[in-house]
Design a protein around this motif. Structure first.
Motif, PDB file in Angstrom:
ATOM      1  N   GLU A   1      14.333   2.599   1.167  1.00 13.99           N
ATOM      2  CA  GLU A   1      15.654   2.605   1.287  1.00 13.99           C
ATOM      3  C   GLU A   1      16.410   1.959   0.021  1.00 13.99           C
ATOM      4  N   GLY A   2      17.689   2.568  -0.423  1.00 11.49           N
ATOM      5  CA  GLY A   2      18.131   2.110  -1.585  1.00 11.49           C
ATOM      6  C   GLY A   2      18.288   0.968  -2.133  1.00 11.49           C
ATOM      7  N   ARG A   3      18.629  -0.158  -1.262  1.00 11.58           N
ATOM      8  CA  ARG A   3      18.781  -1.485  -1.446  1.00 11.58           C
ATOM      9  C   ARG A   3      17.433  -2.060  -1.857  1.00 11.58           C
ATOM     10  N   TYR A   4      16.519  -1.520  -1.303  1.00 15.15           N
ATOM     11  CA  TYR A   4      15.177  -2.071  -1.786  1.00 15.15           C
ATOM     12  C   TYR A   4      14.594  -1.539  -3.136  1.00 15.15           C
ATOM     13  N   GLN A   5      15.024  -0.225  -3.300  1.00 12.09           N
ATOM     14  CA  GLN A   5      14.816   0.405  -4.747  1.00 12.09           C
ATOM     15  C   GLN A   5      15.407  -0.418  -5.643  1.00 12.09           C
ATOM     16  N   GLU A   6      16.687  -0.814  -5.300  1.00 15.33           N
ATOM     17  CA  GLU A   6      17.464  -1.714  -6.592  1.00 15.33           C
ATOM     18  C   GLU A   6      16.721  -3.142  -6.697  1.00 15.33           C
TER      19      GLU A   6
ATOM     20  N   ASN B   1       7.377  -7.627 -12.192  1.00 14.42           N
ATOM     21  CA  ASN B   1       6.771  -8.278 -10.827  1.00 14.42           C
ATOM     22  C   ASN B   1       7.130  -8.398  -9.660  1.00 14.42           C
ATOM     23  N   SER B   2       7.567  -6.908  -9.320  1.00 13.32           N
ATOM     24  CA  SER B   2       8.484  -6.445  -8.091  1.00 13.32           C
ATOM     25  C   SER B   2       7.517  -6.892  -6.911  1.00 13.32           C
TER      26      SER B   2
ATOM     27  N   ILE C   1      26.258 -11.109   6.719  1.00 12.77           N
ATOM     28  CA  ILE C   1      27.111  -9.830   7.144  1.00 12.77           C
ATOM     29  C   ILE C   1      28.101  -9.510   6.192  1.00 12.77           C
ATOM     30  N   LEU C   2      29.070 -10.594   6.049  1.00 13.38           N
ATOM     31  CA  LEU C   2      30.132 -10.431   5.213  1.00 13.38           C
ATOM     32  C   LEU C   2      30.239 -10.564   3.919  1.00 13.38           C
ATOM     33  N   ASN C   3      28.921 -11.092   3.253  1.00 17.19           N
ATOM     34  CA  ASN C   3      28.946 -11.426   1.911  1.00 17.19           C
ATOM     35  C   ASN C   3      27.656 -11.137   1.117  1.00 17.19           C
ATOM     36  N   VAL C   4      26.522 -10.949   1.903  1.00 17.40           N
ATOM     37  CA  VAL C   4      25.438 -10.504   1.423  1.00 17.40           C
ATOM     38  C   VAL C   4      24.796  -9.363   1.461  1.00 17.40           C
ATOM     39  N   THR C   5      23.904  -9.112   2.600  1.00 17.56           N
ATOM     40  CA  THR C   5      22.748  -8.073   2.705  1.00 17.56           C
ATOM     41  C   THR C   5      23.819  -7.152   3.831  1.00 17.56           C
ATOM     42  N   GLY C   6      24.710  -7.232   4.384  1.00 19.75           N
ATOM     43  CA  GLY C   6      25.393  -6.482   5.315  1.00 19.75           C
ATOM     44  C   GLY C   6      26.256  -5.517   4.816  1.00 19.75           C
ATOM     45  N   ILE C   7      27.816  -5.860   5.022  1.00 22.84           N
ATOM     46  CA  ILE C   7      28.689  -4.925   4.580  1.00 22.84           C
ATOM     47  C   ILE C   7      28.638  -4.624   3.200  1.00 22.84           C
ATOM     48  N   PRO C   8      28.532  -5.715   2.326  1.00 22.71           N
ATOM     49  CA  PRO C   8      28.707  -5.169   0.709  1.00 22.71           C
ATOM     50  C   PRO C   8      27.745  -4.155   0.708  1.00 22.71           C
ATOM     51  N   ALA C   9      26.526  -4.309   0.884  1.00 21.86           N
ATOM     52  CA  ALA C   9      25.159  -3.280   0.349  1.00 21.86           C
ATOM     53  C   ALA C   9      25.472  -1.992   0.980  1.00 21.86           C
ATOM     54  N   THR C  10      25.994  -2.217   2.323  1.00 17.97           N
ATOM     55  CA  THR C  10      26.128  -0.830   2.980  1.00 17.97           C
ATOM     56  C   THR C  10      27.207   0.181   2.721  1.00 17.97           C
ATOM     57  N   GLU C  11      28.192  -0.655   2.130  1.00 18.90           N
ATOM     58  CA  GLU C  11      29.284   0.053   1.698  1.00 18.90           C
ATOM     59  C   GLU C  11      29.306   0.520   0.249  1.00 18.90           C
ATOM     60  N   GLU C  12      28.505  -0.125  -0.592  1.00 21.12           N
ATOM     61  CA  GLU C  12      28.101   0.313  -1.816  1.00 21.12           C
ATOM     62  C   GLU C  12      27.430   1.541  -1.874  1.00 21.12           C
ATOM     63  N   GLN C  13      26.518   1.504  -0.957  1.00 17.81           N
ATOM     64  CA  GLN C  13      25.663   2.814  -0.966  1.00 17.81           C
ATOM     65  C   GLN C  13      26.344   4.067  -0.261  1.00 17.81           C
TER      66      GLN C  13
ATOM     67  N   LYS D   1       0.814  -0.982   0.163  1.00 16.87           N
ATOM     68  CA  LYS D   1       0.000   0.011   0.061  1.00 16.87           C
ATOM     69  C   LYS D   1       0.893   1.288  -0.014  1.00 16.87           C
ATOM     70  N   ILE D   2       1.887   1.380   0.861  1.00 15.32           N
ATOM     71  CA  ILE D   2       2.717   2.483   0.846  1.00 15.32           C
ATOM     72  C   ILE D   2       4.020   2.511  -0.243  1.00 15.32           C
ATOM     73  N   LYS D   3       4.142   1.176  -0.958  1.00 13.57           N
ATOM     74  CA  LYS D   3       5.423   1.338  -1.696  1.00 13.57           C
ATOM     75  C   LYS D   3       6.554   1.553  -1.103  1.00 13.57           C
ATOM     76  N   ASN D   4       6.737   0.635  -0.098  1.00  7.97           N
ATOM     77  CA  ASN D   4       7.973   0.820   0.763  1.00  7.97           C
ATOM     78  C   ASN D   4       8.274  -0.556   1.486  1.00  7.97           C
ATOM     79  N   ALA D   5       9.280  -1.412   0.594  1.00  2.00           N
ATOM     80  CA  ALA D   5       9.397  -2.697   1.412  1.00  2.00           C
ATOM     81  C   ALA D   5      10.584  -2.627   2.423  1.00  2.00           C
ATOM     82  N   SER D   6      10.922  -1.621   2.841  1.00  3.16           N
ATOM     83  CA  SER D   6      12.054  -1.451   3.941  1.00  3.16           C
ATOM     84  C   SER D   6      11.480  -1.593   5.250  1.00  3.16           C
ATOM     85  N   VAL D   7      10.208  -1.654   5.320  1.00  2.00           N
ATOM     86  CA  VAL D   7       9.440  -2.028   6.525  1.00  2.00           C
ATOM     87  C   VAL D   7       9.788  -3.446   7.014  1.00  2.00           C
TER      88      VAL D   7
END
Length: 263
Positions: free
Chosen positions: A93-98, A106-107, A226-238, A30-36
């Motif tokens: 948030e950026g990672r969910y926009q990506e 079909n997001s 944290i080391l390889n998936v959604t933690g450090i890599p995504a955070t540092e890319e942003q 409804k709010i178009k925000n998957a960050s929740v």
């Protein structure tokens, strides 16, 4: 319900988490925000702990201990994430926009299954809790005291790191700058480090129970994420996209994960 099986408890917890995540997905749609999804993922652990407290056959004192530990930690993290997410609910948030772009057209359907996968991960990561909750032996073991001690340090460390970062970002003068004060002076991700040590604490606590050694799965999965998936890599890319050379210099002079004492 002393005769309830661990598999029945797993199914009850999985059903509860899946229903919560289904409701969370409806809201995000409804709010178009998957960050929740992040805050509901955190809150699901206290839900599991409370279910185990009421239905598992374990020794009551032990059930109180693990339920309190998980509820305090999960509730704190969920509240912290909730404050951040709700402060800009109109901006995903950026990672969910990506993810939304990569999953188009079909997001929304993909996000539904993503939310359900998060519910499954809640139950998988809760393996130490199930082992602990099934332990009927009376008395607190040395493993449990050690686990409790490490958990206490981890909660304080993670809360301190989160508070320091929030305070840094709140100051308008720091816009576009890299937080390198407090714990962030010694590690680029002290919050992730203490989150991982918290899961190590649950594993060590579980070693005082039969089959508790299976709980090693939880800190192993958390460390991989944290080391390889959604933690450090995504955070540092942003951070590289938003802060550029300032963050590259920060990368050069700090540890990515484990805090170390700089001269």
């Amino acid at each position: 319900m002393d005769n309830i099986s661990v598999w029945s408890l797993v199914l009850i917890c999985l059903l509860a988490c899946c229903l919560i995540m289904a409701a969370a997905w409806v809201w995000s749609y409804k709010i178009k925000n998957a960050s929740v999804v992040d805050m509901f993922w955190s809150f699901n652990f206290p839900v599991i702990a409370i279910i185990l407290f009421f239905f598992a056959p374990g020794w009551e004192t032990r059930l109180i201990m693990i339920a309190a530990m998980v509820t305090i930690a999960g509730g704190r993290l969920g509240t912290h994430l909730g404050k951040r997410i709700l402060s800009h609910l109109d901006e995903e948030e950026g990672r969910y926009q990506e993810l939304r772009r990569s999953w188009a057209p079909n997001s929304e359907r993909a996000f539904f299954f993503f939310f359900q996968a998060q519910a499954l991960s809640n139950v998988l990561l809760a393996i130490p809790f199930f082992a602990i909750a099934m332990n009927t032996e009376v008395g607190v073991s040395p493993f449990e005291w050690i686990g409790l001690s490490i958990w206490f340090i981890s909660v304080i460390g993670e809360a301190t790191a989160d508070r320091q970062l929030a305070r840094f970002k709140k100051d308008p003068a720091n816009k576009g700058k890299v937080c390198d004060t407090g714990l962030w002076y010694y590690s680029r991700h002290p919050n992730y480090f203490f989150q991982w040590t918290m899961w190590m604490a649950y594993f060590i606590f579980a070693l005082g129970s039969p089959y508790g050694w299976i709980g090693f799965i939880s800190p192993a999965i958390i460390l991989h994420l944290i080391l390889n998936v959604t933690g450090i890599p995504a955070t540092e890319e942003q951070s590289l996209r938003s802060k550029g050379d300032a963050f590259r210099e920060y990368q050069r002079t700090t540890s990515a994960f484990v805090p170390w004492f700089k001269k």
